[in-house]
Design a protein around this motif. Structure first.
Motif, PDB file in Angstrom:
ATOM      1  N   MET A  80       0.855  -1.189   0.000  1.00 44.28           N
ATOM      2  CA  MET A  80       0.000   0.000   0.000  1.00 44.28           C
ATOM      3  C   MET A  80       0.889   1.237   0.000  1.00 44.28           C
ATOM      4  N   LEU A  81       0.546   2.218  -0.830  1.00 45.70           N
ATOM      5  CA  LEU A  81       1.320   3.447  -0.960  1.00 45.70           C
ATOM      6  C   LEU A  81       0.315   4.592  -1.017  1.00 45.70           C
ATOM      7  N   THR A  82       0.069   5.240   0.117  1.00 41.66           N
ATOM      8  CA  THR A  82      -1.098   6.100   0.245  1.00 41.66           C
ATOM      9  C   THR A  82      -0.860   7.245   1.219  1.00 41.66           C
ATOM     10  N   ALA A  83      -1.811   8.171   1.261  1.00 37.94           N
ATOM     11  CA  ALA A  83      -1.764   9.269   2.233  1.00 37.94           C
ATOM     12  C   ALA A  83      -2.622   8.964   3.449  1.00 37.94           C
ATOM     13  N   PHE A  84      -3.390   7.882   3.409  1.00 39.97           N
ATOM     14  CA  PHE A  84      -4.321   7.558   4.484  1.00 39.97           C
ATOM     15  C   PHE A  84      -3.615   6.786   5.596  1.00 39.97           C
ATOM     16  N   ASP A  85      -3.808   7.238   6.844  1.00 38.85           N
ATOM     17  CA  ASP A  85      -3.153   6.566   7.968  1.00 38.85           C
ATOM     18  C   ASP A  85      -4.082   6.370   9.161  1.00 38.85           C
ATOM     19  N   ASP A  86      -5.408   6.387   8.931  1.00 40.94           N
ATOM     20  CA  ASP A  86      -6.326   6.130  10.041  1.00 40.94           C
ATOM     21  C   ASP A  86      -6.296   4.647  10.402  1.00 40.94           C
ATOM     22  N   ASP A  87      -6.615   4.333  11.640  1.00 37.76           N
ATOM     23  CA  ASP A  87      -6.508   2.970  12.143  1.00 37.76           C
ATOM     24  C   ASP A  87      -7.296   1.967  11.316  1.00 37.76           C
ATOM     25  N   LYS A  88      -8.538   2.308  10.979  1.00 34.70           N
ATOM     26  CA  LYS A  88      -9.390   1.350  10.264  1.00 34.70           C
ATOM     27  C   LYS A  88      -8.809   1.010   8.897  1.00 34.70           C
ATOM     28  N   THR A  89      -8.330   2.021   8.179  1.00 34.98           N
ATOM     29  CA  THR A  89      -7.767   1.782   6.851  1.00 34.98           C
ATOM     30  C   THR A  89      -6.518   0.910   6.932  1.00 34.98           C
ATOM     31  N   VAL A  90      -5.640   1.238   7.871  1.00 33.79           N
ATOM     32  CA  VAL A  90      -4.413   0.447   8.048  1.00 33.79           C
ATOM     33  C   VAL A  90      -4.763  -0.993   8.389  1.00 33.79           C
ATOM     34  N   PHE A  91      -5.659  -1.177   9.364  1.00 32.87           N
ATOM     35  CA  PHE A  91      -6.003  -2.523   9.804  1.00 32.87           C
ATOM     36  C   PHE A  91      -6.693  -3.306   8.690  1.00 32.87           C
ATOM     37  N   ASP A  92      -7.629  -2.665   7.973  1.00 35.67           N
ATOM     38  CA  ASP A  92      -8.330  -3.360   6.891  1.00 35.67           C
ATOM     39  C   ASP A  92      -7.367  -3.787   5.793  1.00 35.67           C
ATOM     40  N   ALA A  93      -6.420  -2.925   5.443  1.00 37.00           N
ATOM     41  CA  ALA A  93      -5.453  -3.265   4.397  1.00 37.00           C
ATOM     42  C   ALA A  93      -4.659  -4.505   4.780  1.00 37.00           C
ATOM     43  N   LEU A  94      -4.178  -4.550   6.030  1.00 38.42           N
ATOM     44  CA  LEU A  94      -3.399  -5.698   6.487  1.00 38.42           C
ATOM     45  C   LEU A  94      -4.285  -6.930   6.649  1.00 38.42           C
ATOM     46  N   ALA A 127       7.398   4.301   9.625  1.00 33.91           N
ATOM     47  CA  ALA A 127       7.594   4.270  11.077  1.00 33.91           C
ATOM     48  C   ALA A 127       6.315   4.609  11.837  1.00 33.91           C
ATOM     49  N   SER A 128       5.577   5.616  11.392  1.00 33.47           N
ATOM     50  CA  SER A 128       4.352   6.003  12.097  1.00 33.47           C
ATOM     51  C   SER A 128       3.300   4.904  12.019  1.00 33.47           C
ATOM     52  N   ILE A 129       3.289   4.133  10.932  1.00 36.78           N
ATOM     53  CA  ILE A 129       2.337   3.030  10.796  1.00 36.78           C
ATOM     54  C   ILE A 129       2.716   1.903  11.749  1.00 36.78           C
ATOM     55  N   VAL A 130       4.009   1.663  11.905  1.00 38.50           N
ATOM     56  CA  VAL A 130       4.462   0.649  12.868  1.00 38.50           C
ATOM     57  C   VAL A 130       3.963   1.004  14.258  1.00 38.50           C
ATOM     58  N   LYS A 131       4.062   2.291  14.626  1.00 38.04           N
ATOM     59  CA  LYS A 131       3.591   2.731  15.941  1.00 38.04           C
ATOM     60  C   LYS A 131       2.091   2.479  16.095  1.00 38.04           C
ATOM     61  N   GLN A 132       1.329   2.730  15.012  1.00 35.48           N
ATOM     62  CA  GLN A 132      -0.112   2.486  15.077  1.00 35.48           C
ATOM     63  C   GLN A 132      -0.412   1.004  15.269  1.00 35.48           C
ATOM     64  N   VAL A 133       0.317   0.159  14.534  1.00 42.92           N
ATOM     65  CA  VAL A 133       0.092  -1.282  14.654  1.00 42.92           C
ATOM     66  C   VAL A 133       0.419  -1.745  16.068  1.00 42.92           C
ATOM     67  N   LEU A 134       1.503  -1.218  16.639  1.00 38.52           N
ATOM     68  CA  LEU A 134       1.862  -1.582  18.004  1.00 38.52           C
ATOM     69  C   LEU A 134       0.804  -1.103  18.997  1.00 38.52           C
ATOM     70  N   ARG A 135       0.262   0.091  18.757  1.00 39.95           N
ATOM     71  CA  ARG A 135      -0.797   0.595  19.644  1.00 39.95           C
ATOM     72  C   ARG A 135      -2.047  -0.266  19.533  1.00 39.95           C
TER      73      ARG A 135
END
Length: 210
Positions: A80-94, A127-135
């Motif tokens: 994924m290569l995007t500007a979106f970084d909200d939790d739901k979008t990140v989690f749904d993509a993974l 890096a910021s996405i890693v922090k979200q996944v850890l949270r």
């Protein structure tokens, strides 16, 4: 040569990505599209190794595209290569099967490294996405754990996948062969009823398996 397909609705961004990748000498852009309307046909015809996928596109979103891809192809790498970084979008993509998640604002200097990494079985994330996944993992950690019939070695392999290790790195860490790693991963996929590394990682986090 790593073969890449790009899906992004911004013409200038697609063109600059294509130039960067084609100038690498080790990667080639097979095609670049402004939407995912024909994504099944594109993949069947072009047989890419890696797909760079935006999320906010006309006709079909990137999240829906991931689901469509995984319905018929579980091996192609999706980044994924995007500007979106909200939790739901990140989690749904993974959850639906993306292998990595990068934000456009931070990707440029290391994009080629990220593509190589995902091609080799890694799970690159900004890096910021890693922090979200850890949270999100911390949040899930307070929920009741689900029981799955995984052996201790399979759990160890799954933990290393959660840590972002590639198949080669898992093999080296556990001092086993790549074929043994693949056997463990097939068993993990079957037990968790998933079809990709990122789906397994998402489920491991959500259900507190490791």
């Amino acid at each position: 040569m790593i073969h890449v397909i790009i899906y992004d609705d911004t013409d200038q961004f697609r063109e600059s990505l294509s130039v960067l990748i084609n100038d690498s000498g080790t990667m080639k852009v097979m095609a670049a599209f402004n939407n995912c309307e024909t994504i099944e046909k594109d993949i069947a015809q072009l047989q890419p190794d890696v797909i760079l996928l935006d999320i906010d596109m006309p006709v079909i979103t990137g999240i829906e595209a991931v689901k469509r891809i995984r319905a018929f192809n579980t091996t192609v790498k999706i980044l994924m290569l995007t500007a979106f970084d909200d939790d739901k979008t990140v989690f749904d993509a993974l959850k639906y099967g993306a292998n990595g998640y990068l934000l456009k604002k931070t990707v440029a200097p290391r994009l080629l490294t990220y593509i190589q990494d995902v091609y080799e079985g890694g799970a690159p994330m900004t890096a910021s996405i890693v922090k979200q996944v850890l949270r999100m993992f911390t949040q899930f950690h307070h929920l009741p754990a689900h029981e799955y019939n995984l052996s201790e070695k399979e759990k160890a392999v799954l933990q290393l996948l959660v840590d972002g290790k590639s198949y080669k790195m898992v093999a080296a860490h556990m001092e086993i062969s790549i074929d043994t790693v693949r056997t463990h991963i097939r068993n993990i996929y079957e037990e968790l009823q998933v079809n990709s590394k990122s789906e397994a990682v998402a489920k491991a986090l959500r259900d507190r398996i490791v």
